[in-house]
Design a protein around this motif. Structure first.
Motif, PDB file in Angstrom:
ATOM      1  N   LYS A  91      40.926  -5.708  17.610  1.00 16.47           N
ATOM      2  CA  LYS A  91      42.018  -6.390  17.672  1.00 16.47           C
ATOM      3  C   LYS A  91      42.548  -7.152  18.034  1.00 16.47           C
ATOM      4  O   LYS A  91      43.396  -8.682  17.088  1.00 16.47           O
ATOM      5  CB  LYS A  91      43.374  -4.685  18.225  1.00 16.47           C
ATOM      6  N   GLU A  92      42.844  -7.705  19.268  1.00 15.25           N
ATOM      7  CA  GLU A  92      43.219  -8.658  20.456  1.00 15.25           C
ATOM      8  C   GLU A  92      41.896  -9.857  20.882  1.00 15.25           C
ATOM      9  O   GLU A  92      43.083 -11.396  20.146  1.00 15.25           O
ATOM     10  CB  GLU A  92      44.073  -8.599  21.643  1.00 15.25           C
ATOM     11  N   ILE A  93      40.507  -9.739  19.868  1.00 18.78           N
ATOM     12  CA  ILE A  93      40.149 -10.878  20.507  1.00 18.78           C
ATOM     13  C   ILE A  93      38.960 -10.115  19.268  1.00 18.78           C
ATOM     14  O   ILE A  93      38.127  -9.916  19.551  1.00 18.78           O
ATOM     15  CB  ILE A  93      39.524 -10.871  21.716  1.00 18.78           C
ATOM     16  N   PRO A  94      39.490 -10.906  17.827  1.00 17.03           N
ATOM     17  CA  PRO A  94      38.078 -10.168  16.239  1.00 17.03           C
ATOM     18  C   PRO A  94      36.921 -11.068  16.834  1.00 17.03           C
ATOM     19  O   PRO A  94      35.850 -10.410  15.700  1.00 17.03           O
ATOM     20  CB  PRO A  94      39.152 -10.612  15.509  1.00 17.03           C
ATOM     21  N   LEU A 112      22.589  -3.545  20.582  1.00 17.99           N
ATOM     22  CA  LEU A 112      22.830  -4.724  19.670  1.00 17.99           C
ATOM     23  C   LEU A 112      21.355  -5.071  18.796  1.00 17.99           C
ATOM     24  O   LEU A 112      21.870  -6.114  18.146  1.00 17.99           O
ATOM     25  CB  LEU A 112      21.452  -5.409  21.189  1.00 17.99           C
ATOM     26  N   GLU A 113      21.090  -3.588  18.443  1.00 14.66           N
ATOM     27  CA  GLU A 113      19.768  -3.877  16.872  1.00 14.66           C
ATOM     28  C   GLU A 113      20.574  -3.824  15.867  1.00 14.66           C
ATOM     29  O   GLU A 113      20.856  -4.339  14.700  1.00 14.66           O
ATOM     30  CB  GLU A 113      19.535  -2.466  16.963  1.00 14.66           C
ATOM     31  N   ARG A 114      22.546  -3.092  15.971  1.00 14.20           N
ATOM     32  CA  ARG A 114      22.698  -3.203  14.755  1.00 14.20           C
ATOM     33  C   ARG A 114      23.849  -3.978  14.479  1.00 14.20           C
ATOM     34  O   ARG A 114      24.747  -4.001  13.493  1.00 14.20           O
ATOM     35  CB  ARG A 114      24.378  -2.195  15.330  1.00 14.20           C
ATOM     36  N   LEU A 115      24.428  -5.320  15.570  1.00 15.72           N
ATOM     37  CA  LEU A 115      24.759  -6.823  15.274  1.00 15.72           C
ATOM     38  C   LEU A 115      23.914  -7.197  14.416  1.00 15.72           C
ATOM     39  O   LEU A 115      23.881  -8.576  14.577  1.00 15.72           O
ATOM     40  CB  LEU A 115      24.525  -7.653  17.027  1.00 15.72           C
ATOM     41  N   THR A 116      23.753  -7.118  13.082  1.00 15.38           N
ATOM     42  CA  THR A 116      23.592  -7.954  11.661  1.00 15.38           C
ATOM     43  C   THR A 116      24.649  -7.874  11.067  1.00 15.38           C
ATOM     44  O   THR A 116      24.353  -9.108  10.519  1.00 15.38           O
ATOM     45  CB  THR A 116      22.514  -6.867  11.168  1.00 15.38           C
ATOM     46  N   GLY A 117      25.380  -7.228  10.983  1.00 13.67           N
ATOM     47  CA  GLY A 117      26.951  -7.275   9.986  1.00 13.67           C
ATOM     48  C   GLY A 117      27.884  -8.212  10.559  1.00 13.67           C
ATOM     49  O   GLY A 117      27.967  -8.653  10.748  1.00 13.67           O
ATOM     50  N   GLN A 119      30.603  -6.605  10.827  1.00 11.87           N
ATOM     51  CA  GLN A 119      31.616  -6.192  11.351  1.00 11.87           C
ATOM     52  C   GLN A 119      31.948  -5.699  12.746  1.00 11.87           C
ATOM     53  O   GLN A 119      30.532  -5.234  12.837  1.00 11.87           O
ATOM     54  CB  GLN A 119      32.548  -4.808  10.665  1.00 11.87           C
ATOM     55  N   PRO A 120      32.831  -5.941  13.663  1.00 13.40           N
ATOM     56  CA  PRO A 120      31.938  -5.424  15.172  1.00 13.40           C
ATOM     57  C   PRO A 120      31.729  -4.207  15.049  1.00 13.40           C
ATOM     58  O   PRO A 120      31.992  -3.077  14.480  1.00 13.40           O
ATOM     59  CB  PRO A 120      33.703  -5.969  15.344  1.00 13.40           C
ATOM     60  N   VAL A 121      30.682  -3.804  15.968  1.00 11.39           N
ATOM     61  CA  VAL A 121      30.222  -2.739  16.516  1.00 11.39           C
ATOM     62  C   VAL A 121      30.834  -2.204  17.618  1.00 11.39           C
ATOM     63  O   VAL A 121      31.172  -3.063  18.747  1.00 11.39           O
ATOM     64  CB  VAL A 121      28.451  -2.155  16.331  1.00 11.39           C
ATOM     65  N   GLU A 122      31.695  -1.041  17.533  1.00 14.64           N
ATOM     66  CA  GLU A 122      32.730  -0.249  18.492  1.00 14.64           C
ATOM     67  C   GLU A 122      31.883   1.619  19.073  1.00 14.64           C
ATOM     68  O   GLU A 122      31.302   1.597  18.056  1.00 14.64           O
ATOM     69  CB  GLU A 122      33.572  -0.060  17.984  1.00 14.64           C
ATOM     70  N   SER A 123      31.144   0.927  20.265  1.00 12.06           N
ATOM     71  CA  SER A 123      30.607   2.627  20.239  1.00 12.06           C
ATOM     72  C   SER A 123      31.214   3.390  21.622  1.00 12.06           C
ATOM     73  O   SER A 123      30.843   3.077  22.777  1.00 12.06           O
ATOM     74  CB  SER A 123      29.280   2.673  20.032  1.00 12.06           C
TER      75      SER A 123
END
Length: 443
Positions: A91-94, A112-117, A119-123
């Motif tokens: 939210k603070e650092i988009p 890391l494999e999901r860093l293609t879109g 939107q940020p990934v959160e897990s």
């Protein structure tokens, strides 16, 4: 993918980064030292106190700034700050591409494999899912390594956020730890630095404190020369650990015990489970059994309600014990802790600052006096590095990166990093020693 891995904070956090680095390399990624060369910056953050949080935020912002020249760069935040603040970071650092809580460390490769879109990934897995051990790289100089024996803490001191971030105490098994120690020894490690939030509670979550048994097992690992102990809680310090330290030559005559304070009123307010008398008795027990032991401590000033009388007691404690190594911090409120929720931060910042300075001024004089008493002694030293005209060495009484060094003039000699020599101390300053070789044999 080329990954620049930046790890902040304590040695325990560094071990977590080492485990992640091994997983990344095994998955086919490579690591690079310079952010400019990276496809991804992975920042393993600390979130323990205010200064550590600010350092983490500054590192994240700096990494994100490289996106101006390299828009495809990915920035991933892991570690304690990610666990503690989770959705707030995005939210603070988009510009951040992923936030990975401690419980999802083991899934870093798939994340890391999901860093293609876009939107940020959160897990955020359960914090108890953080791996206790596992295959790792060695990010320290090859001759020493941190060996994490447990995760989390059950003490729940009122000012401390560690249980909130990392959960309750979870001890590794002795065979698992010994297997890692053997691996490290096989990689050339000669000094094991045993770390946990509270090493003297090791095994208590299984019903019995087992730290002395662990030290006996580590002592038998071939190739290990020194075993160093960090972060021992003062309450109920095990007698059998003192016995091991007194009689086993591999166990460094060194102990890090964060006493935090000595005033009974402050100790009670902090929910420390020992008293002033307990602290003095423990120091007496340790020095009676191990006369040349080097004691390191951490103190906390400016805690809510700390009076001038409380602080005077703390200064007297520093004078009485004459610690070999000492660090002091000013109290800062940590969200979610008992102190932040229930106590008023009523000691002015300027008073906190002066109290920090007064203790460190006192300790500076003590450190010089302690060091001058060592001039003329011959001690075994390990070579950490060469800097200019000196070899940077340490005795068993000093931990790397946090304690003082012994400097030996190079003088045309070639000393091997990670090897042990005999040296005589010839001069001393407040926080450094100088010496000369007395024996050239090395191991």
């Amino acid at each position: 993918m080329k990954i620049a891995l930046i790890s902040l904070g304590c040695p325990k956090n560094q071990v977590d980064a080492d485990v992640m680095a091994h997983a990344l390399l095994e998955a086919g990624h490579t690591t690079v030292a310079a952010v400019q060369e990276a496809d991804c910056v992975l920042i393993n953050t600390c979130g323990f106190i205010e200064s550590a949080k600010q350092e983490a935020i500054d590192s994240i912002l700096e990494a994100c700034s490289y996106k101006e020249q390299k828009p495809e760069l990915k920035v991933v935040v892991t570690g304690c700050l990610a666990q503690r603040y989770q959705h707030e970071i995005v939210k603070e650092i988009p510009e951040v591409d992923a936030v990975v809580g401690l419980g999802s460390n083991a899934a870093i490769c798939s994340i890391l494999e999901r860093l293609t879109g876009t939107q940020p990934v959160e897990s955020y897995g359960a914090k108890e899912s953080l791996p206790l051990g596992g295959k790792r790289v060695i990010s320290t100089p090859r001759h020493y390594a941190y060996l994490k024996i447990a995760e989390g803490c059950n003490n729940r001191c009122h000012y401390c956020a560690i249980p909130l971030i990392r959960g309750p105490l979870r001890s590794r098994t002795i065979p698992d730890i010994v297997a890692e120690a053997r691996f490290l020894a096989g990689e050339g490690v000669k000094e094991l630095i045993v770390v946990a939030q509270d090493i003297t509670a090791f095994g208590a979550d299984r019903g019995r404190v087992e730290i002395a048994e662990l030290l006996d097992a580590l002592n038998a690992v071939e190739g290990i020369e020194w075993i160093r102990l960090h972060y021992a809680y003062p309450t109920g310090f095990p007698d059998d650990v003192i016995e091991v330290m007194a009689h086993e030559p591999k166990i460094c005559k060194y102990l890090d015990i964060p006493f935090q304070h000595i005033s009974d009123a402050q100790l009670k307010a902090m929910k420390r489970r020992h008293t002033k008398a307990d602290a003095y008795r423990l120091v007496e027990r340790l020095r009676a059994a191990v006369p040349d032991i080097a004691l390191r401590t951490t103190l906390l000033v400016g805690y809510p309600g700390e009076t001038e009388a409380d602080f005077a007691e703390l200064l007297q404690f520093v004078d009485d014990v004459r610690f070999d190594r000492l660090g002091v911090f000013a109290y800062s409120e940590e969200e979610g802790t008992y102190s932040a929720l229930h106590l008023k931060d009523d000691v002015p910042d300027e008073v906190k600052r002066r109290r920090v300075e007064r203790i460190m001024e006192r300790q500076k004089a003590i450190s010089l006096d302690n060091n001058l008493r060592r001039v003329g002694r011959t001690e075994r030293v390990v070579v950490d590095a060469r800097q200019g005209d000196y070899y940077v060495c340490r005795t068993q009484y000093d931990s790397p990166e946090v304690d003082q060094e012994l400097l030996i003039p190079a003088g045309g000699r070639r000393l091997r990093r990670g090897c042990f020599y005999e040296a005589r101390i010839t001069a001393a300053e407040e926080y450094d020693l100088y010496g000369e070789l007395t024996e050239r044999r090395k191991r």
